[in-house]
Every structure is written in C-alpha cells, then in structure tokens.
Write a protein that holds these residues in place. Structure first.
Motif, PDB file in Angstrom:
ATOM      1  N   UNK A   1      49.280  58.277  65.617  1.00 60.93           N
ATOM      2  CA  UNK A   1      50.619  58.047  66.165  1.00 60.93           C
ATOM      3  C   UNK A   1      50.619  58.176  67.684  1.00 60.93           C
ATOM      4  N   UNK A   2      49.771  59.054  68.227  1.00 62.76           N
ATOM      5  CA  UNK A   2      49.669  59.166  69.688  1.00 62.76           C
ATOM      6  C   UNK A   2      49.115  57.879  70.291  1.00 62.76           C
ATOM      7  N   UNK A   3      48.121  57.266  69.630  1.00 60.08           N
ATOM      8  CA  UNK A   3      47.550  56.011  70.127  1.00 60.08           C
ATOM      9  C   UNK A   3      48.599  54.899  70.104  1.00 60.08           C
ATOM     10  N   UNK A   4      49.376  54.827  69.016  1.00 62.36           N
ATOM     11  CA  UNK A   4      50.433  53.816  68.931  1.00 62.36           C
ATOM     12  C   UNK A   4      51.490  54.049  70.010  1.00 62.36           C
ATOM     13  N   UNK A   5      51.836  55.314  70.228  1.00 69.45           N
ATOM     14  CA  UNK A   5      52.835  55.632  71.256  1.00 69.45           C
ATOM     15  C   UNK A   5      52.330  55.253  72.651  1.00 69.45           C
ATOM     16  N   UNK A   6      51.030  55.392  72.872  1.00 68.20           N
ATOM     17  CA  UNK A   6      50.442  55.008  74.149  1.00 68.20           C
ATOM     18  C   UNK A   6      50.670  53.518  74.408  1.00 68.20           C
ATOM     19  N   UNK A   7      50.464  52.684  73.401  1.00 69.65           N
ATOM     20  CA  UNK A   7      50.690  51.247  73.579  1.00 69.65           C
ATOM     21  C   UNK A   7      52.169  50.955  73.821  1.00 69.65           C
ATOM     22  N   UNK A   8      53.027  51.610  73.076  1.00 69.64           N
ATOM     23  CA  UNK A   8      54.473  51.379  73.248  1.00 69.64           C
ATOM     24  C   UNK A   8      54.935  51.788  74.647  1.00 69.64           C
ATOM     25  N   UNK A   9      54.284  52.771  75.213  1.00 71.59           N
ATOM     26  CA  UNK A   9      54.638  53.232  76.563  1.00 71.59           C
ATOM     27  C   UNK A   9      54.576  52.095  77.578  1.00 71.59           C
ATOM     28  N   UNK A  10      53.681  51.141  77.343  1.00 70.91           N
ATOM     29  CA  UNK A  10      53.514  50.028  78.273  1.00 70.91           C
ATOM     30  C   UNK A  10      54.215  48.759  77.796  1.00 70.91           C
ATOM     31  N   UNK A  11      55.012  48.882  76.735  1.00 66.73           N
ATOM     32  CA  UNK A  11      55.830  47.770  76.295  1.00 66.73           C
ATOM     33  C   UNK A  11      55.281  46.972  75.141  1.00 66.73           C
ATOM     34  N   UNK A  12      54.213  47.448  74.500  1.00 62.28           N
ATOM     35  CA  UNK A  12      53.596  46.702  73.402  1.00 62.28           C
ATOM     36  C   UNK A  12      54.359  46.951  72.106  1.00 62.28           C
ATOM     37  N   UNK A  13      54.625  45.900  71.379  1.00 62.65           N
ATOM     38  CA  UNK A  13      55.270  45.971  70.071  1.00 62.65           C
ATOM     39  C   UNK A  13      54.218  46.400  69.031  1.00 62.65           C
TER      40      UNK A  13
END
Length: 336
Positions: free
Chosen positions: A62-74
């Motif tokens: 979940x931390x890895x997914x949140x990292x991507x979302x931080x930069x705007x990735x769906x």
C-alpha cells in the motif's frame, strides 16, 4: 490522451550520499519500476496516466501504491494479493571512476505470482489512448508474460497506440522460457519501440553496427520489415565519461526518416536510474504536443538529461522546464 502502463513496482533502498552499502547505517526508501516511472513522469507533466501491477496485500504494497498516487498516477486497477512479496533493489550510487551498483532481491514477488485472468483489460483500457510496457515485465514470470500479451491484444482491439522499451535483461529470464521466443510476438503488436542495436541483436538476431547513425537506421529498417506494425524506433546513445558525467543524444527512425539530437552534457550526474523511462515518457508527451518529430525527440532527450539531475526513479520535471532548455538555455543559471 490517457496512458496506461503495466509492470512491477519495487522498493528501492539506497545509502545516503555516495556511501557504499557496507558503510550504510541507514537506507533511504523510494519506489519505482520502469513502466511505473513512465506513468509517474507523464502524470507529473499533466498527462492522465494509470499504472497496473500486483502488490502484496500489506503495508509495503500500500505504501508503494500511495507513492505512485502522490505524483498523480491512477492506481485503481492495481491488484492486491496475498501471493508473494514486494520486490526490493538496493542502489549504491557511484562517483567518478566508481560505477553505481544494483543488487536485486525480487524473487517470488506478488507481481511474479499474479493471475493474468485477474485483469480485465477491456475495462482497464476503455478510456485510454496509449499502452506502454517494457521487456522487463514478461521476463519476470510466465504469468506476467501472459498478462502482457493479454494487455497488448486488448489494446490492439481497442485501437490504442502501443509502445515498448524492449530493455533486454538477460539475467531476469529465469522461468524456463527464452526471451528470443517470448518477445517477438509481443513486439509484433507495437507501434513504437525503444530499441538499441545491442538489444535488436540479442532478441531478434538483427545485426547492425552499434553506435553509428547507419547502424541505428539499418536496425530500425530491419525491425520494421520484420514487425510491420512498428512505425517508429527511438533510442538514446550514451558516451559515458564516468559515473558522474554522461553525454547523451536521441535517435528516431520514423517510417523511413531519420532524426537525431545533439549530445547533451550532464555533469555531475545525481541519479541516472530512470533515464530511459524519462526518454520514452518525454517522447510520448512530445509526440502528442508537437507537430514535428524533431521537436518530440528533442523534448524526450532533454527530459532524459534532466532526469539525471533528479533523485529517485521518477522524473519530476515539468514541460516548461524542458522547453526552457529546448530554447537553448543550457547554462543552468538561477531561475527567479
């Protein structure tokens, strides 16, 4: 325009500064993966981008997914599963004559153990215009290779542009299938590939003199003859001076026409990981923004050059920053 990428995401662990791993008392954490880096760079530049992968169903995933979302990735189509772990890699950043080194610890990851049937590609790609993948993805497991094939087939049905960075990593192909057998049917579904003369030789038996204009053109023509769907081939050529000093230029073959950029001098190199991902993300952006293939290639090459100045896997530069350098402002003077 909406871009979808597919591939593994790993945790990156690095000693601070230029310490060697045996010296490290702490490790800095970030996340990345070739395909995900492309989605994140595009999202940062304002292009709608989604990444599809399989994460472990725990805090690290979940931390890895949140990292991507931080930069705007769906990340809405990412799979979370109890099968496997989050892959790791350890980066020791080099300096001067000492090269950077990477140690991988990615066996038995959630991505390697994914179920190809878990991804509804028609649904995932229904609003997209572009699918991008790398040769690392089908190298990880037979299941990942099948999922890649399924994604490409859906993209072709739906009329998307498909691109691939063929990125041959010999040591990754450990599950009993040869890259030379798996990759050609996948590449056959691509409109654009990132491919060097060396990768073309290793994967497809296409031989051309490496590091020369004529070699790149001959390789591209042979690729397009073998895989008629391919209309564009791009690559960077590097003249590595040291771990801290790179020179790169961009090359493009587009339906019989050849384009190239000047070499750009990068010193000191802050972090070269993700330079190739920044090149293809820059080209996707440039091809959608500019009418000229030369301008698209120039944007891609400068975006890649700038990535070498940014810590982490992801290229956090804006179109305005790239265009500023495209206008010849290469001095690095303070912008106020």
């Amino acid at each position: 325009m909406k871009v979808v990428t597919f591939g593994e995401v790993m945790m990156r662990l690095s000693p601070p500064l230029n310490y060697r791993l045996p010296q490290a008392a702490s490790l800095e954490i970030t996340y990345g993966g070739g395909d995900a880096n492309v989605a994140a760079a595009l999202a940062w530049m304002g292009v709608p981008a989604a990444h599809v992968t399989a994460f472990p169903q725990h805090e690290l995933g979940h931390a890895a997914a949140a990292h991507l979302r931080r930069f705007g990735v769906d990340t809405r189509h990412c799979l979370f599963t109890d099968r496997g772990r989050l892959g790791l890699y350890f980066l020791e950043v080099g300096a001067s004559l000492r090269p950077s080194r990477i140690v991988y610890d990615r066996a038995d990851s959630a991505f390697a153990n994914l179920d190809p049937a878990a991804f509804d590609w028609d649904e995932i790609l229904k609003d997209a215009t572009w699918l991008h993948w790398t040769g690392i993805t089908p190298a990880i497991s037979a299941a990942a290779a099948q999922a890649t094939a399924d994604a490409i087939a859906a993209a072709r049905r739906l009329g998307l542009t498909v691109s691939a960075d063929v990125n041959y990593r010999r040591n990754l192909w450990q599950y009993g299938q040869r890259a030379q057998d798996v990759m050609p049917p996948l590449v056959a579904g691509c409109d654009l590939v990132v491919c060097t003369e060396g990768d073309a030789d290793d994967l497809f038996g296409i031989r051309a003199e490496p590091g020369t204009e004529n070699g790149f053109v001959r390789m591209s023509e042979q690729l397009a003859a073998r895989f008629p769907q391919i209309k564009r081939v791009i690559a960077t050529h590097r003249r590595t001076q040291s771990a801290s000093h790179e020179r790169i230029c961009g090359l493009l073959w587009q339906e019989g026409q050849f384009y190239e950029t000047p070499f750009y001098d990068i010193a000191p190199v802050v972090d070269r990981i993700g330079g190739g991902d920044s090149f293809i993300s820059g080209f996707i952006f440039g091809a959608a923004t500019y009418g000229s293939p030369q301008e698209a290639l120039g944007f891609a090459t400068i975006a890649s050059a700038l990535k070498h100045t940014v810590h982490g896997d992801i290229n956090l530069v804006t179109p305005a920053e790239v265009e500023h350098l495209m206008q010849g402002n290469l001095t690095g003077r303070l912008v106020r």
